[in-house]
Design a protein around this motif. Structure first.
Motif, PDB file in Angstrom:
ATOM      1  N   LEU A  50      20.248 -14.435 -53.541  1.00  0.00           N
ATOM      2  CA  LEU A  50      21.406 -15.284 -53.843  1.00  0.00           C
ATOM      3  C   LEU A  50      22.198 -15.601 -52.583  1.00  0.00           C
ATOM      4  CD1 LEU A  50      23.286 -16.681 -55.881  1.00  0.00           C
ATOM      5  CD2 LEU A  50      24.409 -14.464 -56.214  1.00  0.00           C
ATOM      6  N   ALA A  51      22.404 -14.615 -51.740  1.00  0.00           N
ATOM      7  CA  ALA A  51      23.173 -14.844 -50.509  1.00  0.00           C
ATOM      8  C   ALA A  51      22.528 -15.925 -49.649  1.00  0.00           C
ATOM      9  CB  ALA A  51      23.315 -13.541 -49.726  1.00  0.00           C
ATOM     10  N   MET A  52      21.208 -15.944 -49.564  1.00  0.00           N
ATOM     11  CA  MET A  52      20.500 -16.951 -48.780  1.00  0.00           C
ATOM     12  C   MET A  52      20.578 -18.322 -49.465  1.00  0.00           C
ATOM     13  SD  MET A  52      16.509 -17.063 -47.561  1.00  0.00           S
ATOM     14  CE  MET A  52      16.622 -15.645 -46.494  1.00  0.00           C
ATOM     15  N   PHE A  53      20.468 -18.338 -50.788  1.00  0.00           N
ATOM     16  CA  PHE A  53      20.558 -19.582 -51.553  1.00  0.00           C
ATOM     17  C   PHE A  53      21.902 -20.269 -51.290  1.00  0.00           C
ATOM     18  CE2 PHE A  53      21.231 -22.195 -55.319  1.00  0.00           C
ATOM     19  CZ  PHE A  53      19.978 -22.713 -55.576  1.00  0.00           C
ATOM     20  N   LEU A  54      22.964 -19.470 -51.177  1.00  0.00           N
ATOM     21  CA  LEU A  54      24.318 -19.999 -51.044  1.00  0.00           C
ATOM     22  C   LEU A  54      24.785 -20.193 -49.604  1.00  0.00           C
ATOM     23  CD1 LEU A  54      26.048 -17.871 -53.817  1.00  0.00           C
ATOM     24  CD2 LEU A  54      25.245 -20.239 -53.989  1.00  0.00           C
ATOM     25  N   GLU A  55      23.994 -19.764 -48.628  1.00  0.00           N
ATOM     26  CA  GLU A  55      24.470 -19.776 -47.246  1.00  0.00           C
ATOM     27  C   GLU A  55      24.552 -21.183 -46.664  1.00  0.00           C
ATOM     28  OE1 GLU A  55      21.733 -17.407 -44.991  1.00  0.00           O
ATOM     29  OE2 GLU A  55      20.185 -18.947 -44.991  1.00  0.00           O
ATOM     30  N   LYS A  56      25.306 -21.275 -45.581  1.00  0.00           N
ATOM     31  CA  LYS A  56      25.411 -22.529 -44.844  1.00  0.00           C
ATOM     32  C   LYS A  56      24.131 -22.781 -44.063  1.00  0.00           C
ATOM     33  CE  LYS A  56      30.368 -22.869 -44.332  1.00  0.00           C
ATOM     34  NZ  LYS A  56      31.493 -23.067 -43.396  1.00  0.00           N
ATOM     35  N   VAL A  57      23.852 -24.049 -43.816  1.00  0.00           N
ATOM     36  CA  VAL A  57      22.711 -24.449 -42.997  1.00  0.00           C
ATOM     37  C   VAL A  57      22.976 -24.005 -41.557  1.00  0.00           C
ATOM     38  CG1 VAL A  57      21.421 -26.418 -42.082  1.00  0.00           C
ATOM     39  CG2 VAL A  57      22.205 -26.436 -44.455  1.00  0.00           C
ATOM     40  N   TYR A  62      18.987 -26.572 -37.170  1.00  0.00           N
ATOM     41  CA  TYR A  62      18.808 -27.871 -37.844  1.00  0.00           C
ATOM     42  C   TYR A  62      20.025 -28.760 -37.555  1.00  0.00           C
ATOM     43  CZ  TYR A  62      15.288 -25.200 -40.385  1.00  0.00           C
ATOM     44  OH  TYR A  62      14.210 -24.419 -40.708  1.00  0.00           O
ATOM     45  N   PRO A  63      20.163 -29.268 -36.344  1.00  0.00           N
ATOM     46  CA  PRO A  63      21.359 -30.051 -35.981  1.00  0.00           C
ATOM     47  C   PRO A  63      21.505 -31.366 -36.738  1.00  0.00           C
ATOM     48  CG  PRO A  63      19.710 -30.166 -34.239  1.00  0.00           C
ATOM     49  CD  PRO A  63      19.220 -29.160 -35.241  1.00  0.00           C
ATOM     50  N   ASP A  64      20.425 -31.882 -37.319  1.00  0.00           N
ATOM     51  CA  ASP A  64      20.488 -33.153 -38.031  1.00  0.00           C
ATOM     52  C   ASP A  64      20.680 -32.988 -39.537  1.00  0.00           C
ATOM     53  OD1 ASP A  64      20.153 -34.544 -35.640  1.00  0.00           O
ATOM     54  OD2 ASP A  64      17.966 -34.461 -35.803  1.00  0.00           O
ATOM     55  N   ALA A  65      20.915 -31.763 -40.003  1.00  0.00           N
ATOM     56  CA  ALA A  65      21.110 -31.531 -41.435  1.00  0.00           C
ATOM     57  C   ALA A  65      22.307 -32.341 -41.920  1.00  0.00           C
ATOM     58  CB  ALA A  65      21.323 -30.050 -41.709  1.00  0.00           C
ATOM     59  N   ASP A  66      22.154 -32.985 -43.091  1.00  0.00           N
ATOM     60  CA  ASP A  66      23.231 -33.839 -43.606  1.00  0.00           C
ATOM     61  C   ASP A  66      24.052 -33.186 -44.711  1.00  0.00           C
ATOM     62  OD1 ASP A  66      21.356 -33.939 -45.624  1.00  0.00           O
ATOM     63  OD2 ASP A  66      21.366 -36.118 -45.808  1.00  0.00           O
ATOM     64  N   GLN A  67      23.885 -31.873 -44.903  1.00  0.00           N
ATOM     65  CA  GLN A  67      24.746 -31.176 -45.852  1.00  0.00           C
ATOM     66  C   GLN A  67      25.146 -29.835 -45.263  1.00  0.00           C
ATOM     67  OE1 GLN A  67      22.018 -31.430 -49.261  1.00  0.00           O
ATOM     68  NE2 GLN A  67      21.908 -29.197 -49.300  1.00  0.00           N
ATOM     69  N   THR A  68      26.210 -29.262 -45.791  1.00  0.00           N
ATOM     70  CA  THR A  68      26.783 -28.035 -45.244  1.00  0.00           C
ATOM     71  C   THR A  68      26.000 -26.794 -45.654  1.00  0.00           C
ATOM     72  OG1 THR A  68      28.966 -29.051 -45.275  1.00  0.00           O
ATOM     73  CG2 THR A  68      28.895 -26.646 -45.129  1.00  0.00           C
ATOM     74  N   TYR A  69      25.584 -26.755 -46.927  1.00  0.00           N
ATOM     75  CA  TYR A  69      24.942 -25.559 -47.460  1.00  0.00           C
ATOM     76  C   TYR A  69      23.441 -25.766 -47.649  1.00  0.00           C
ATOM     77  CZ  TYR A  69      29.659 -23.965 -48.232  1.00  0.00           C
ATOM     78  OH  TYR A  69      30.954 -23.586 -48.044  1.00  0.00           O
ATOM     79  N   ARG A  70      22.700 -24.658 -47.623  1.00  0.00           N
ATOM     80  CA  ARG A  70      21.248 -24.693 -47.814  1.00  0.00           C
ATOM     81  C   ARG A  70      20.901 -25.412 -49.115  1.00  0.00           C
ATOM     82  NH1 ARG A  70      16.821 -21.837 -45.968  1.00  0.00           N
ATOM     83  NH2 ARG A  70      18.148 -20.528 -44.686  1.00  0.00           N
ATOM     84  N   PHE A  71      21.560 -25.025 -50.221  1.00  0.00           N
ATOM     85  CA  PHE A  71      21.386 -25.677 -51.521  1.00  0.00           C
ATOM     86  C   PHE A  71      22.756 -26.145 -51.993  1.00  0.00           C
ATOM     87  CE2 PHE A  71      17.691 -22.931 -51.328  1.00  0.00           C
ATOM     88  CZ  PHE A  71      16.699 -23.660 -51.940  1.00  0.00           C
TER      89      PHE A  71
END
Length: 82
Positions: A50-57, A62-71
């Motif tokens: 769960l902690a990994m599911f909820l963590e920030k990117v 991944y500098p080009d990620a377009d969202q804050t959280y992993r999921f």
């Protein structure tokens, strides 16, 4: 505080969508885990802490990620007006 919601759809930061099926605990460690199904391909079932599911990117990795959280929870509107 963020949490994974059962029966809701989440977008992974790399773009694919997943349905949270349930929450559980690892039998050896007691760690909370998320059981989720991919909404593409074979629809396989997966588990992740769960902690990994909820963590920030990791934006350094991944500098080009377009969202804050992993999921991130998705709001899916009804096309039929429900």
């Amino acid at each position: 505080m963020r949490n994974a919601e059962i029966g809701r759809v989440y977008r992974h930061f790399k773009g694919d969508y997943y349905l949270v099926e349930n929450l559980a605990h690892d039998s050896e460690t007691g760690e909370a885990v998320v059981i989720y199904r991919k909404l593409y391909g074979d629809g396989g079932l997966w588990v992740r802490p769960l902690a990994m599911f909820l963590e920030k990117v990791d934006t350094e990795k991944y500098p080009d990620a377009d969202q804050t959280y992993r999921f991130e929870l998705q709001q899916i509107d009804s096309h039929a007006g429900h």
